[in-house]
Design a protein around this motif. Structure first.
Motif, PDB file in Angstrom:
ATOM      1  N   ASN A  40      32.744 -31.756 -25.803  1.00 28.91           N
ATOM      2  CA  ASN A  40      31.607 -32.467 -26.408  1.00 28.91           C
ATOM      3  C   ASN A  40      31.558 -33.940 -26.002  1.00 28.91           C
ATOM      4  OD1 ASN A  40      30.625 -30.210 -27.891  1.00 28.91           O
ATOM      5  ND2 ASN A  40      32.235 -30.541 -29.416  1.00 28.91           N
ATOM      6  N   GLN A  41      31.863 -34.224 -24.745  1.00 27.35           N
ATOM      7  CA  GLN A  41      31.854 -35.593 -24.252  1.00 27.35           C
ATOM      8  C   GLN A  41      30.776 -35.837 -23.200  1.00 27.35           C
ATOM      9  OE1 GLN A  41      35.833 -36.399 -22.877  1.00 27.35           O
ATOM     10  NE2 GLN A  41      36.653 -36.664 -24.935  1.00 27.35           N
ATOM     11  N   LEU A  42      29.990 -34.825 -22.882  1.00 23.70           N
ATOM     12  CA  LEU A  42      28.941 -34.985 -21.881  1.00 23.70           C
ATOM     13  C   LEU A  42      27.760 -35.717 -22.516  1.00 23.70           C
ATOM     14  CD1 LEU A  42      28.164 -34.248 -18.953  1.00 23.70           C
ATOM     15  CD2 LEU A  42      26.941 -32.291 -19.886  1.00 23.70           C
ATOM     16  N   THR A  43      27.355 -36.810 -21.905  1.00 22.07           N
ATOM     17  CA  THR A  43      26.246 -37.599 -22.419  1.00 22.07           C
ATOM     18  C   THR A  43      25.086 -37.582 -21.427  1.00 22.07           C
ATOM     19  OG1 THR A  43      27.181 -39.625 -21.451  1.00 22.07           O
ATOM     20  CG2 THR A  43      27.757 -39.112 -23.736  1.00 22.07           C
ATOM     21  N   VAL A  44      23.892 -37.817 -21.945  1.00 22.65           N
ATOM     22  CA  VAL A  44      22.705 -37.869 -21.091  1.00 22.65           C
ATOM     23  C   VAL A  44      21.994 -39.193 -21.305  1.00 22.65           C
ATOM     24  CG1 VAL A  44      22.347 -35.379 -20.958  1.00 22.65           C
ATOM     25  CG2 VAL A  44      21.348 -36.659 -22.852  1.00 22.65           C
ATOM     26  N   LYS A  45      21.358 -39.702 -20.253  1.00 23.19           N
ATOM     27  CA  LYS A  45      20.635 -40.961 -20.297  1.00 23.19           C
ATOM     28  C   LYS A  45      19.159 -40.670 -20.062  1.00 23.19           C
ATOM     29  CE  LYS A  45      20.323 -45.494 -18.076  1.00 23.19           C
ATOM     30  NZ  LYS A  45      20.837 -46.358 -16.960  1.00 23.19           N
TER      31      LYS A  45
ATOM     32  N   VAL B  40      13.550 -37.572 -19.654  1.00 23.31           N
ATOM     33  CA  VAL B  40      14.723 -36.737 -19.443  1.00 23.31           C
ATOM     34  C   VAL B  40      15.758 -37.541 -18.653  1.00 23.31           C
ATOM     35  CG1 VAL B  40      13.992 -35.767 -17.221  1.00 23.31           C
ATOM     36  CG2 VAL B  40      15.362 -34.357 -18.784  1.00 23.31           C
ATOM     37  N   ASP B  41      16.960 -37.014 -18.531  1.00 22.13           N
ATOM     38  CA  ASP B  41      17.986 -37.600 -17.664  1.00 22.13           C
ATOM     39  C   ASP B  41      17.727 -37.140 -16.234  1.00 22.13           C
ATOM     40  OD1 ASP B  41      20.424 -37.981 -16.155  1.00 22.13           O
ATOM     41  OD2 ASP B  41      21.457 -38.320 -18.046  1.00 22.13           O
ATOM     42  N   ARG B  42      17.377 -38.073 -15.354  1.00 19.64           N
ATOM     43  CA  ARG B  42      16.991 -37.717 -13.983  1.00 19.64           C
ATOM     44  C   ARG B  42      18.132 -37.007 -13.243  1.00 19.64           C
ATOM     45  NH1 ARG B  42      13.374 -39.403  -9.972  1.00 19.64           N
ATOM     46  NH2 ARG B  42      14.192 -39.034  -7.878  1.00 19.64           N
ATOM     47  N   VAL B  43      19.335 -37.543 -13.364  1.00 20.46           N
ATOM     48  CA  VAL B  43      20.478 -36.961 -12.645  1.00 20.46           C
ATOM     49  C   VAL B  43      20.724 -35.528 -13.096  1.00 20.46           C
ATOM     50  CG1 VAL B  43      22.965 -37.151 -12.250  1.00 20.46           C
ATOM     51  CG2 VAL B  43      21.538 -39.212 -12.270  1.00 20.46           C
ATOM     52  N   ARG B  44      20.652 -35.283 -14.417  1.00 20.23           N
ATOM     53  CA  ARG B  44      20.926 -33.940 -14.942  1.00 20.23           C
ATOM     54  C   ARG B  44      19.794 -32.970 -14.604  1.00 20.23           C
ATOM     55  NH1 ARG B  44      26.187 -34.072 -15.132  1.00 20.23           N
ATOM     56  NH2 ARG B  44      26.994 -35.748 -16.439  1.00 20.23           N
ATOM     57  N   LEU B  45      18.543 -33.464 -14.626  1.00 19.53           N
ATOM     58  CA  LEU B  45      17.435 -32.600 -14.236  1.00 19.53           C
ATOM     59  C   LEU B  45      17.577 -32.185 -12.777  1.00 19.53           C
ATOM     60  CD1 LEU B  45      14.695 -31.255 -14.704  1.00 19.53           C
ATOM     61  CD2 LEU B  45      13.611 -33.459 -14.198  1.00 19.53           C
ATOM     62  N   GLU B  46      17.936 -33.129 -11.925  1.00 17.43           N
ATOM     63  CA  GLU B  46      18.150 -32.804 -10.511  1.00 17.43           C
ATOM     64  C   GLU B  46      19.317 -31.842 -10.350  1.00 17.43           C
ATOM     65  OE1 GLU B  46      19.175 -35.110  -6.313  1.00 17.43           O
ATOM     66  OE2 GLU B  46      18.375 -36.239  -8.024  1.00 17.43           O
ATOM     67  N   GLN B  47      20.353 -32.001 -11.177  1.00 19.21           N
ATOM     68  CA  GLN B  47      21.508 -31.107 -11.123  1.00 19.21           C
ATOM     69  C   GLN B  47      21.108 -29.670 -11.468  1.00 19.21           C
ATOM     70  OE1 GLN B  47      24.650 -32.267 -13.779  1.00 19.21           O
ATOM     71  NE2 GLN B  47      26.132 -30.846 -12.895  1.00 19.21           N
ATOM     72  N   ILE B  48      20.263 -29.502 -12.479  1.00 22.20           N
ATOM     73  CA  ILE B  48      19.795 -28.162 -12.851  1.00 22.20           C
ATOM     74  C   ILE B  48      19.029 -27.523 -11.696  1.00 22.20           C
ATOM     75  CG2 ILE B  48      18.297 -26.854 -14.417  1.00 22.20           C
ATOM     76  CD1 ILE B  48      18.827 -29.111 -16.490  1.00 22.20           C
ATOM     77  N   LEU B  49      18.079 -28.280 -11.132  1.00 20.24           N
ATOM     78  CA  LEU B  49      17.262 -27.748 -10.030  1.00 20.24           C
ATOM     79  C   LEU B  49      18.117 -27.451  -8.809  1.00 20.24           C
ATOM     80  CD1 LEU B  49      14.139 -30.049 -10.440  1.00 20.24           C
ATOM     81  CD2 LEU B  49      14.190 -27.565 -10.754  1.00 20.24           C
ATOM     82  N   ARG B  50      19.084 -28.309  -8.509  1.00 17.46           N
ATOM     83  CA  ARG B  50      19.968 -28.074  -7.362  1.00 17.46           C
ATOM     84  C   ARG B  50      20.777 -26.792  -7.540  1.00 17.46           C
ATOM     85  NH1 ARG B  50      20.950 -31.655  -3.387  1.00 17.46           N
ATOM     86  NH2 ARG B  50      20.002 -33.727  -3.557  1.00 17.46           N
ATOM     87  N   ASN B  51      21.275 -26.574  -8.759  1.00 17.92           N
ATOM     88  CA  ASN B  51      22.045 -25.348  -9.010  1.00 17.92           C
ATOM     89  C   ASN B  51      21.192 -24.099  -8.800  1.00 17.92           C
ATOM     90  OD1 ASN B  51      24.520 -26.542  -9.639  1.00 17.92           O
ATOM     91  ND2 ASN B  51      24.013 -26.779 -11.802  1.00 17.92           N
ATOM     92  N   LEU B  52      19.975 -24.131  -9.327  1.00 15.17           N
ATOM     93  CA  LEU B  52      19.088 -22.968  -9.190  1.00 15.17           C
ATOM     94  C   LEU B  52      18.673 -22.767  -7.735  1.00 15.17           C
ATOM     95  CD1 LEU B  52      16.801 -23.386 -12.344  1.00 15.17           C
ATOM     96  CD2 LEU B  52      18.833 -21.964 -12.078  1.00 15.17           C
ATOM     97  N   LEU B  53      18.379 -23.850  -7.031  1.00 11.64           N
ATOM     98  CA  LEU B  53      17.997 -23.736  -5.623  1.00 11.64           C
ATOM     99  C   LEU B  53      19.176 -23.277  -4.757  1.00 11.64           C
ATOM    100  CD1 LEU B  53      15.712 -26.869  -5.235  1.00 11.64           C
ATOM    101  CD2 LEU B  53      15.057 -24.508  -4.747  1.00 11.64           C
ATOM    102  N   SER B  54      20.366 -23.777  -5.054  1.00  9.62           N
ATOM    103  CA  SER B  54      21.560 -23.357  -4.302  1.00  9.62           C
ATOM    104  C   SER B  54      21.785 -21.861  -4.429  1.00  9.62           C
ATOM    105  CB  SER B  54      22.789 -24.121  -4.793  1.00  9.62           C
ATOM    106  OG  SER B  54      22.671 -25.492  -4.539  1.00  9.62           O
ATOM    107  N   ASN B  55      21.638 -21.337  -5.655  1.00  8.03           N
ATOM    108  CA  ASN B  55      21.787 -19.891  -5.859  1.00  8.03           C
ATOM    109  C   ASN B  55      20.709 -19.115  -5.116  1.00  8.03           C
ATOM    110  OD1 ASN B  55      24.075 -19.923  -7.394  1.00  8.03           O
ATOM    111  ND2 ASN B  55      23.039 -19.822  -9.360  1.00  8.03           N
ATOM    112  N   ALA B  56      19.479 -19.624  -5.169  1.00  6.81           N
ATOM    113  CA  ALA B  56      18.374 -18.940  -4.488  1.00  6.81           C
ATOM    114  C   ALA B  56      18.613 -18.892  -2.986  1.00  6.81           C
ATOM    115  CB  ALA B  56      17.055 -19.640  -4.805  1.00  6.81           C
ATOM    116  N   VAL B  57      19.031 -20.006  -2.401  1.00  6.24           N
ATOM    117  CA  VAL B  57      19.309 -20.048  -0.960  1.00  6.24           C
ATOM    118  C   VAL B  57      20.480 -19.144  -0.608  1.00  6.24           C
ATOM    119  CG1 VAL B  57      20.123 -21.544   0.914  1.00  6.24           C
ATOM    120  CG2 VAL B  57      18.346 -22.351  -0.643  1.00  6.24           C
ATOM    121  N   LYS B  58      21.486 -19.136  -1.476  1.00  5.93           N
ATOM    122  CA  LYS B  58      22.689 -18.347  -1.212  1.00  5.93           C
ATOM    123  C   LYS B  58      22.392 -16.850  -1.134  1.00  5.93           C
ATOM    124  CE  LYS B  58      26.085 -19.454  -3.844  1.00  5.93           C
ATOM    125  NZ  LYS B  58      26.952 -19.545  -5.035  1.00  5.93           N
ATOM    126  N   PHE B  59      21.520 -16.366  -2.023  1.00  6.97           N
ATOM    127  CA  PHE B  59      21.284 -14.920  -2.122  1.00  6.97           C
ATOM    128  C   PHE B  59      19.965 -14.477  -1.487  1.00  6.97           C
ATOM    129  CE2 PHE B  59      24.168 -15.850  -5.678  1.00  6.97           C
ATOM    130  CZ  PHE B  59      25.180 -14.928  -5.402  1.00  6.97           C
TER     131      PHE B  59
END
Length: 423
Positions: free
Chosen positions: A267-272, A314-333
């Protein structure tokens, strides 16, 4: 038996809800609900035995009162403050019930013992001691009141009525303990199975992680040593530098994901929060992923956007992190076709989508892909790199923003991942 377990699981899910996970909060809710049910049932013999309008009304309205408290905790809030308030209300209600139901001659006294067991299970030491002191002082007060003002407490009309009432009270006490211990046992078994599964997943994760870390490190070390070889042409060294850069980026991303998982679990993850325009962010990610797709894949990443500007708080870094994770999975498969990224504003939410034409996900696997350390390989012809924490991180981040994430997929036809963020 299997259907019965599924049915029981659905009942517990409806009772607690998805947002209540702590054992203490579950125990509070099931106790409050059980009290409401038993008070409703107890009203019937109270009417049959003619114990008086005050007792009948008190148990009837008490049932409704505790059911409202259950609904409040189930749908609005559950936490330490709620738990303490419920405990004080229990003491007050037991006192009034004790007074109306013939004091120490009635069936209420054993319920104070049941209530004390409830305090032991629910509260940590600080509040347990405080509530224990309050309960002890309360019992002393009841003792002194009955000793000096016994005439103020109603008496049974006859011994037969007293006998019936006490045995009925004992019966309802046993039912309450059954509800209470049943919830405790069910929660223990659930936590035991979850802990066992988590241990298995962590073992698999560590085994997979050692491979995932060694692979980019070996590439970095290997290509770094080749760069210093004077016999290798400069054109090849440029390619080696690209390999080192890609594997360094992958290793850095891997370490950051592991740190984020650790922060989430503690419970230490913070968002800006800040105002972010989703349109240029998505276009930038689409451009970046088109550049890193391997030449062997016939895949194109495209943006399906109908707005010129979408401002999200929203937190820009975290929003980009979510999209990157989803795009990485899409590209991978995805080996052939397209990957489409979208964002629309509707019904008070920004809804993002990442749609691919890849392998797809089996229906039985769609419910677990957002769990920790889950890694799916539907196509055994290809070895897909990954740690199994990207979707878990995405889910946690989306929920921190107050949204939800889900998947719609069909094997062989691709997957559609969606997540929402409140306006």
């Amino acid at each position: 038996m299997k259907k019965f377990k599924i049915y029981l699981k659905h009942i517990w899910s409806l009772t607690y809800g998805s947002n209540i996970t702590r054992f203490e909060d579950k125990t509070i809710l099931i106790t409050v609900l059980s009290t409401s049910i038993l008070l409703f049932i107890a009203t019937i013999p109270n009417i049959i035995f003619g114990l008086g309008a005050a007792i009948i009304l008190f148990t009837g309205f008490g049932s409704l009162f505790f059911f409202c408290l259950y609904l409040f905790g189930r749908f609005i809030t559950v936490g330490s403050t709620y738990n303490r308030i419920i405990s004080i209300l229990f003491i007050v209600y037991l006192d009034l019930l004790w007074f109306l139901n013939f004091g120490s001659h009635g069936p209420v006294m054993p319920y104070f013992v049941v209530f004390y067991a409830f305090l032991i299970l629910v509260f940590e030491r600080k509040y347990f001691i405080m509530l224990s002191v309050i309960l002890c002082l309360n019992l002393i007060g009841l003792y002194l009141f009955e000793r000096h003002f016994s005439n103020e407490i109603a008496k049974y009309a006859n011994d037969s009525m007293r006998l019936d009432d006490n045995f009925i009270g004992m019966f309802f006490g046993l039912l309450l303990i059954s509800f209470f211990m049943g919830a405790l046992k069910n929660n223990y078994l659930f936590e035991f199975e979850r802990a066992k599964r988590a241990d298995q997943l962590k073992s698999a994760f560590l085994a997979n992680m050692s491979h995932e870390i060694r692979t980019p490190l070996n590439a970095i070390v290997g290509f770094s040593s080749l760069i210093s070889d004077p016999d290798i042409p400069q054109s090849e060294k440029v390619d080696f530098e690209g390999q080192i850069q890609r594997n360094s980026d992958y290793l850095l991303s891997l370490i950051e994901d592991i740190i984020d998982v650790s922060k989430i679990e503690s419970n230490q993850l913070t968002v800006k929060y800040e105002e972010v325009d989703a349109i240029p962010l998505i276009n930038q990610l689409v451009q970046t992923f088109n550049l890193v797709i391997l030449p062997a894949k016939d895949v194109e990443v495209v943006a399906n956007l109908h707005e010129s500007k979408l401002i999200i708080y929203v937190d820009r870094v975290r929003l980009e992190q979510i999209l990157r994770n989803l795009l990485s999975n899409a590209v991978k498969f995805t080996e052939l076709g397209s990957i489409e990224v979208s964002c629309v504003k509707e019904h008070g939410f920004f809804t993002f989508g990442v749609k691919d034409t890849g392998l797809g996900i089996h229906p039985e696997q769609q419910g677990i892909i957002f769990d920790r350390f889950i890694k799916l390989d539907n196509n055994k012809q290809y070895l897909h790199r990954g740690t199994g924490i990207g979707l878990f991180l995405s889910k946690q981040l989306v929920e921190m923003f107050g949204g939800k994430i889900w998947v719609e997929s069909e094997v062989g036809k691709g997957s559609n991942f969606y997540f929402t963020i409140p306006v």
